[in-house]
Design a protein around this motif. Structure first.
Motif, mmCIF file in Angstrom:
data_model
loop_
_atom_site.group_PDB
_atom_site.id
_atom_site.type_symbol
_atom_site.label_atom_id
_atom_site.label_comp_id
_atom_site.label_asym_id
_atom_site.label_seq_id
_atom_site.Cartn_x
_atom_site.Cartn_y
_atom_site.Cartn_z
ATOM 1 N N SER A 3 35.986 29.706 34.822
ATOM 2 C CA SER A 3 37.111 30.572 34.494
ATOM 3 C C SER A 3 38.237 29.854 33.750
ATOM 4 O O SER A 3 39.289 30.443 33.509
ATOM 5 C CB SER A 3 37.663 31.212 35.774
ATOM 6 O OG SER A 3 38.170 30.217 36.623
ATOM 7 N N THR A 7 41.637 31.483 32.172
ATOM 8 C CA THR A 7 42.972 31.032 32.577
ATOM 9 C C THR A 7 43.784 30.618 31.359
ATOM 10 O O THR A 7 44.976 30.944 31.258
ATOM 11 C CB THR A 7 42.855 29.840 33.559
ATOM 12 O OG1 THR A 7 42.057 30.239 34.671
ATOM 13 C CG2 THR A 7 44.220 29.390 34.036
ATOM 14 N N SER A 23 48.373 38.269 34.796
ATOM 15 C CA SER A 23 47.487 37.445 35.602
ATOM 16 C C SER A 23 46.081 38.027 35.487
ATOM 17 O O SER A 23 45.876 39.055 34.846
ATOM 18 C CB SER A 23 47.956 37.459 37.056
ATOM 19 O OG SER A 23 47.187 36.570 37.821
ATOM 20 N N VAL A 25 42.212 38.740 37.653
ATOM 21 C CA VAL A 25 41.495 38.832 38.920
ATOM 22 C C VAL A 25 40.027 38.618 38.597
ATOM 23 O O VAL A 25 39.509 39.181 37.639
ATOM 24 C CB VAL A 25 41.708 40.213 39.581
ATOM 25 C CG1 VAL A 25 40.870 40.346 40.826
ATOM 26 C CG2 VAL A 25 43.184 40.422 39.887
ATOM 27 N N ARG A 26 39.390 37.780 39.401
ATOM 28 C CA ARG A 26 37.965 37.497 39.216
ATOM 29 C C ARG A 26 37.205 38.117 40.376
ATOM 30 O O ARG A 26 37.522 37.877 41.542
ATOM 31 C CB ARG A 26 37.743 36.001 39.181
ATOM 32 C CG ARG A 26 36.326 35.612 38.860
ATOM 33 C CD ARG A 26 36.244 34.136 38.642
ATOM 34 N NE ARG A 26 35.199 33.601 39.507
ATOM 35 C CZ ARG A 26 34.960 32.336 39.683
ATOM 36 N NH1 ARG A 26 35.726 31.440 39.099
ATOM 37 N NH2 ARG A 26 34.001 31.940 40.446
ATOM 38 N N THR A 27 36.198 38.903 40.058
ATOM 39 C CA THR A 27 35.409 39.557 41.093
ATOM 40 C C THR A 27 34.285 38.640 41.563
ATOM 41 O O THR A 27 34.002 37.618 40.930
ATOM 42 C CB THR A 27 34.807 40.880 40.571
ATOM 43 O OG1 THR A 27 33.862 40.577 39.545
ATOM 44 C CG2 THR A 27 35.885 41.809 40.043
ATOM 45 N N PHE A 32 36.001 39.678 35.146
ATOM 46 C CA PHE A 32 37.439 39.440 35.137
ATOM 47 C C PHE A 32 38.157 40.699 34.692
ATOM 48 O O PHE A 32 37.644 41.447 33.864
ATOM 49 C CB PHE A 32 37.796 38.317 34.149
ATOM 50 C CG PHE A 32 37.136 37.013 34.460
ATOM 51 C CD1 PHE A 32 37.794 36.049 35.185
ATOM 52 C CD2 PHE A 32 35.851 36.747 34.009
ATOM 53 C CE1 PHE A 32 37.187 34.831 35.465
ATOM 54 C CE2 PHE A 32 35.236 35.539 34.278
ATOM 55 C CZ PHE A 32 35.904 34.581 35.008
ATOM 56 N N VAL A 35 45.676 41.976 34.930
ATOM 57 C CA VAL A 35 46.670 42.714 35.702
ATOM 58 C C VAL A 35 48.060 42.296 35.253
ATOM 59 O O VAL A 35 48.260 41.196 34.735
ATOM 60 C CB VAL A 35 46.510 42.502 37.223
ATOM 61 C CG1 VAL A 35 45.210 43.077 37.728
ATOM 62 C CG2 VAL A 35 46.627 41.049 37.599
ATOM 63 N N ARG A 37 52.129 42.193 36.607
ATOM 64 C CA ARG A 37 53.044 42.300 37.732
ATOM 65 C C ARG A 37 54.401 42.757 37.214
ATOM 66 O O ARG A 37 54.956 42.154 36.307
ATOM 67 C CB ARG A 37 53.199 40.947 38.426
ATOM 68 C CG ARG A 37 51.923 40.428 39.024
ATOM 69 C CD ARG A 37 52.127 39.095 39.723
ATOM 70 N NE ARG A 37 52.805 38.103 38.890
ATOM 71 C CZ ARG A 37 52.202 37.198 38.132
ATOM 72 N NH1 ARG A 37 50.905 37.170 38.067
ATOM 73 N NH2 ARG A 37 52.896 36.328 37.433
ATOM 74 N N VAL A 43 51.168 45.229 41.160
ATOM 75 C CA VAL A 43 49.992 44.924 40.343
ATOM 76 C C VAL A 43 49.532 46.194 39.639
ATOM 77 O O VAL A 43 49.257 47.200 40.275
ATOM 78 C CB VAL A 43 48.833 44.354 41.196
ATOM 79 C CG1 VAL A 43 47.599 44.141 40.354
ATOM 80 C CG2 VAL A 43 49.246 43.063 41.869
ATOM 81 N N LYS A 45 46.609 47.370 36.942
ATOM 82 C CA LYS A 45 45.350 46.975 36.306
ATOM 83 C C LYS A 45 45.374 47.418 34.846
ATOM 84 O O LYS A 45 45.588 48.584 34.549
ATOM 85 C CB LYS A 45 44.198 47.634 37.058
ATOM 86 C CG LYS A 45 42.851 47.105 36.760
ATOM 87 C CD LYS A 45 41.844 47.754 37.711
ATOM 88 C CE LYS A 45 40.450 47.405 37.330
ATOM 89 N NZ LYS A 45 39.476 48.046 38.206
#
Length: 87
Positions: A3, A7, A23, A25-27, A32, A35, A37, A43, A45
Motif C-alpha cells: 500500500s 499512501t 485518507s 481505507v484498505r479492505t 482501497f 475518504v 474527513r 468520514v 466515502k
C-alpha cells in the motif's frame, strides 16, 4: 508493503489540497477507497473500493491539480509550431 503507492498518492493529494483531510481505507480483500474527513461528518466515502493501480490513478486525478511547469524554451517551441502551421 504493497500500500506504499496508495499512501504516497494520498500524501500528494493532501499536499495539493493544502489540508490533511483525505485518507484511505484498505479492505481485507486488498481493495482501497478514498475518504474525506470534515468537521461535521467524520468520514465521507468518496470512491468505491478499487484495486491498487486503479485507486492510485483515481487519487492522482482527484482534487486540485498542480499547474504544469512550462519553460521559456517550451513557449518558444510552441510559437515556432504555430508559425509553421500557418504557412
Amino acid at each position: 508493503m504493497r500500500s506504499t503507492r496508495a499512501t504516497g498518492a494520498i500524501e500528494r493529494l493532501n499536499a495539493r489540497a493544502e489540508t490533511k483531510q483525505y485518507s484511505m481505507v484498505r479492505t481485507s480483500s486488498e481493495l482501497f477507497f478514498l475518504v474525506q474527513r470534515t468537521a461535521g461528518n467524520p468520514v465521507e466515502k468518496l470512491s468505491e473500493p478499487l484495486p491498487l493501480d486503479e485507486f492510485v490513478a483515481f487519487v492522482n486525478a482527484y482534487g486540485p491539480q498542480k499547474p504544469k511547469r512550462i519553460s521559456k524554451l517550451d513557449v518558444a517551441f510552441e510559437k515556432q509550431l504555430v508559425k509553421k502551421n500557418k504557412e
